[in-house]
Design a protein around this motif. Structure first.
Motif, mmCIF file in Angstrom:
data_model
loop_
_atom_site.group_PDB
_atom_site.id
_atom_site.type_symbol
_atom_site.label_atom_id
_atom_site.label_comp_id
_atom_site.label_asym_id
_atom_site.label_seq_id
_atom_site.Cartn_x
_atom_site.Cartn_y
_atom_site.Cartn_z
ATOM 1 N N PRO A 87 0.835 -1.208 0.000
ATOM 2 C CA PRO A 87 0.000 0.000 0.000
ATOM 3 C C PRO A 87 0.865 1.251 0.000
ATOM 4 C CG PRO A 87 0.044 -0.970 2.180
ATOM 5 C CD PRO A 87 0.799 -1.917 1.289
ATOM 6 N N SER A 88 0.319 2.333 -0.496
ATOM 7 C CA SER A 88 1.069 3.587 -0.558
ATOM 8 C C SER A 88 0.206 4.731 -0.063
ATOM 9 C CB SER A 88 1.516 3.864 -1.998
ATOM 10 O OG SER A 88 0.398 4.177 -2.815
ATOM 11 N N LEU A 89 0.848 5.838 0.293
ATOM 12 C CA LEU A 89 0.136 7.030 0.723
ATOM 13 C C LEU A 89 -0.757 7.555 -0.393
ATOM 14 C CD1 LEU A 89 -0.477 9.338 2.666
ATOM 15 C CD2 LEU A 89 1.634 10.451 1.908
ATOM 16 N N PHE A 90 -0.271 7.509 -1.616
ATOM 17 C CA PHE A 90 -1.071 7.989 -2.755
ATOM 18 C C PHE A 90 -2.358 7.176 -2.878
ATOM 19 C CE2 PHE A 90 -2.318 7.557 -7.219
ATOM 20 C CZ PHE A 90 -2.571 8.889 -7.531
ATOM 21 N N LEU A 92 -3.871 5.494 -0.548
ATOM 22 C CA LEU A 92 -4.719 5.794 0.595
ATOM 23 C C LEU A 92 -5.510 7.075 0.369
ATOM 24 C CD1 LEU A 92 -5.643 5.396 3.556
ATOM 25 C CD2 LEU A 92 -3.608 6.680 4.220
ATOM 26 N N LEU A 93 -4.821 8.115 -0.067
ATOM 27 C CA LEU A 93 -5.494 9.382 -0.324
ATOM 28 C C LEU A 93 -6.506 9.247 -1.448
ATOM 29 C CD1 LEU A 93 -2.457 11.815 0.020
ATOM 30 C CD2 LEU A 93 -4.318 11.456 1.652
ATOM 31 N N GLN A 94 -6.155 8.476 -2.463
ATOM 32 C CA GLN A 94 -7.075 8.232 -3.572
ATOM 33 C C GLN A 94 -8.355 7.575 -3.071
ATOM 34 O OE1 GLN A 94 -5.363 5.791 -6.628
ATOM 35 N NE2 GLN A 94 -7.128 5.998 -8.010
ATOM 36 N N TRP A 95 -8.213 6.605 -2.168
ATOM 37 C CA TRP A 95 -9.382 5.945 -1.596
ATOM 38 C C TRP A 95 -10.226 6.941 -0.800
ATOM 39 C CZ3 TRP A 95 -8.916 2.402 3.307
ATOM 40 C CH2 TRP A 95 -10.191 2.062 3.743
ATOM 41 N N LYS A 96 -9.596 7.632 0.124
ATOM 42 C CA LYS A 96 -10.348 8.455 1.059
ATOM 43 C C LYS A 96 -10.950 9.705 0.417
ATOM 44 C CE LYS A 96 -10.282 5.904 4.580
ATOM 45 N NZ LYS A 96 -11.578 5.358 5.053
ATOM 46 N N LEU A 97 -10.329 10.210 -0.632
ATOM 47 C CA LEU A 97 -10.810 11.445 -1.237
ATOM 48 C C LEU A 97 -11.651 11.234 -2.482
ATOM 49 C CD1 LEU A 97 -7.596 13.634 -0.861
ATOM 50 C CD2 LEU A 97 -9.601 13.526 0.642
ATOM 51 N N MET A 98 -11.532 10.066 -3.109
ATOM 52 C CA MET A 98 -12.203 9.842 -4.388
ATOM 53 C C MET A 98 -13.306 8.778 -4.333
ATOM 54 S SD MET A 98 -10.609 12.070 -6.181
ATOM 55 C CE MET A 98 -11.196 11.682 -7.837
#
Length: 408
Positions: A87-90, A92-98
Motif C-alpha cells: 500500500p502507498s500514501l497515494f 490511501l489518499l485516492q481511496w479516502k478522497l475519491m
C-alpha cells in the motif's frame, strides 16, 4: 516537531471527509513502498496424520513446500507471496478522497433489527457455563473476537472490547455494535488468548489490561514473533511468541497452538512498521481442531495449512472490510475468497468473522453476509458449511443445539 507535523497533516486532510475513517488510514499513511518479494521456501516434513473428513481413516500427507516468514535486512517482516502489493500514501489518499462510502450504517433501532446482539450463553442463568469436555463451541463476540471451547479448554481470539479501534479515545473507528459482554462477564476459566497481529482492532491495550486484571497469571498469551515485549510491557505475565509453523502445548491442557501464515502487515506507531509478524492460528485438541485466520488477504499459505493441519472442525474466517477492492484486496479477503480459504484449509464448517462491528471500509454494512450467501451458492455449499452468527450467539458440535440455527 517535524515528526509530529508529518503525522498530523495527513490526518486532518482525511478527517475532512469522515470523522470515523478506518484504522488502516491512520497506519498506512506511513507505509513505505519497495519491499522485497523474494519468496523463501523450505521443504518441511509433514508428519501430522490426517483424519479424513468423512471417516476415521488416517492418512499421512506427503511432503509439501511450506512458506516460512521472511525479513528484510533491517529486520522488518515482509509478505513472501506474489499476491501481496504494497500500500502507498497515494493509494490511501485516492481511496479516502475519491471513493464513495457505501456502508450506510443506520440508527440503533434498525441495527437492533438487522444485527441484533444476543446475550451469550455464559450470561444466562439457566445455562451450564462449565467447559465442554468432549465437544466444541464457538461464541462470536464481535469483529474477530471469539470464545473457543476446545476439548475442555477456553481460548479467546483477538479480544476487543473497547469502543474505538484506535490509539485515542477521541477519534478513530467507533463500533456501531457493542460487544455482547464485558471482560468481567467472561467465564472464569478462560485459559489462553491468541493474537493475530498488532493492529488496533485486533490488539487493544485497554482490553489487554482488563483481561490481565481479571485473570492474572492464569492467562497464557500466544502471539506472533516480535510481540512478546509489548505484551509483557502491558502486564502479561505468561507469553509465548511463535514463528509460522511453530507450535506449543498450552500447559496443563491437551491443546496445542500453532502459528501459521497469513497475508497481512503490522504497525502501531510511526516507526514500528512490520517490526512484528502477523499470523493465523491452529488450535489443536485431541478431538477437535479450529482454524483462526485472523486478518488476511488471500494467498497460497492456506493450502499449506490445510495440508499440514487439516481437516478442521471449524474455521473462523474474515468476510468483511474489503471495499474498495482495488485497495484492500491484498490485506482483506472478501466473501468469495473466504470460501476459497474454507476449501483450502479443509474446514468442515466455517464461521464468518471480521464484519458487522467497526466501520473500517466502504461496502454496505450488511453486504458481507449477503455476499457470503451468494458465494456459497456458487460453490455448492450450504449454510451449515459456512455461516454467520449474531453477536453473542454460539455454534457447537454437540447434539444439544446449534445456536446459529436458533438465533438467525
Amino acid at each position: 516537531m517535524i515528526n509530529i507535523l508529518y503525522v498530523v497533516s495527513p490526518i486532518f486532510v482525511l478527517m475532512s471527509r469522515s470523522h470515523d475513517f478506518s484504522y488502516h488510514s491512520w497506519l498506512m499513511i506511513y507505509y513505505h513502498a519497495g519491499v522485497s518479494r523474494h519468496q523463501l521456501l523450505r521443504r518441511m516434513e509433514d508428519s501430522h496424520p490426517k483424519e479424513d473428513a468423512t471417516c476415521s481413516t488416517v492418512v499421512h500427507a506427503p511432503k509439501m513446500m511450506m512458506t516460512i516468514s521472511e525479513r528484510k535486512s533491517d529486520g522488518r517482516f515482509v509478505n513472501p507471496w506474489p499476491t501481496w502489493k504494497q500500500p502507498s500514501l497515494f493509494n490511501l489518499l485516492q481511496w479516502k478522497l475519491m471513493e464513495r462510502n457505501h456502508n450506510r450504517i443506520p440508527h440503533k433501532e434498525e441495527l437492533d433489527r438487522t444485527l441484533p446482539i444476543r446475550t451469550p450463553y455464559f450470561m444466562q442463568s439457566s445455562c451450564d457455563t462449565s467447559v465442554l469436555d468432549g465437544n466444541l463451541r464457538v461464541t462470536w463476540l464481535g469483529h474477530a473476537s471469539t470464545l473457543v471451547e476446545l476439548d475442555g479448554t477456553m481460548i479467546l481470539t483477538d479480544p476487543m472490547f473497547s469502543k474505538r479501534a484506535s490509539p485515542s479515545l477521541w477519534f478513530g473507528p467507533s463500533r456501531y455494535r457493542d460487544a455482547p459482554c464485558d471482560v468481567d462477564q467472561l467465564p472464569e476459566n478462560v485459559r489462553a488468548v491468541v493474537i493475530s497481529h498488532n493492529h488496533y482492532d485486533h490488539l487493544d491495550y485497554n482490553t489487554v489490561i482488563n483481561l490481565n486484571q481479571r485473570f492474572g497469571d492464569a492467562l497464557h498469551w500466544f502471539v506472533p514473533l516480535g510481540l512478546a515485549s509489548w505484551m509483557r510491557a502491558s502486564g502479561c505475565k505468561t507469553v509465548t511468541e511463535l514463528d509460522w509453523w511453530q507450535e506449543e502445548l498450552l500447559p496443563g491442557t491437551s491443546v496445542s497452538l500453532a502459528a501459521t501464515p497469513c497475508q497481512h502487515w503490522s504497525r502501531r506507531t510511526i516507526s514500528d512498521e512490520n517490526r512484528t509478524l502477523w499470523a493465523s492460528w491452529c488450535l489443536l485438541g485431541p478431538k477437535h481442531r479450529v482454524f483462526f485466520a485472523g486478518d488476511t488477504g488471500y494467498c497460497s499459505g492456506f493450502q499449506q495449512i490445510g495440508h499440514r493441519y487439516g481437516p478442521f472442525d471449524i474455521a473462523l474466517i474474515p468476510i468483511g472490510a474489503y471495499a474498495p477492492r482495488w485497495f484492500l484486496k491484498f490485506q482483506h479477503v472478501n466473501p468469495e475468497e473466504a470460501v476459497h480459504v474454507h476449501q483450502d484449509v479443509l474446514a468442515r464448517h466455517s464461521l464468518g468473522i471480521h464484519w458487522g462491528t467497526f466501520p473500517l471500509s466502504d461496502e454496505h454494512y450488511l453486504e458481507p453476509r449477503e455476499e457470503l450467501e451468494r458465494a456459497r451458492e456458487r460453490h455448492g455449499l450450504t449454510e451449515e458449511d459456512f455461516f454467520v452468527l449474531e453477536h453473542g450467539a454460539s455454534w457447537q458440535t454437540s447434539a444439544i443445539v446449534s445456536a446459529h440455527r436458533d438465533n438467525l
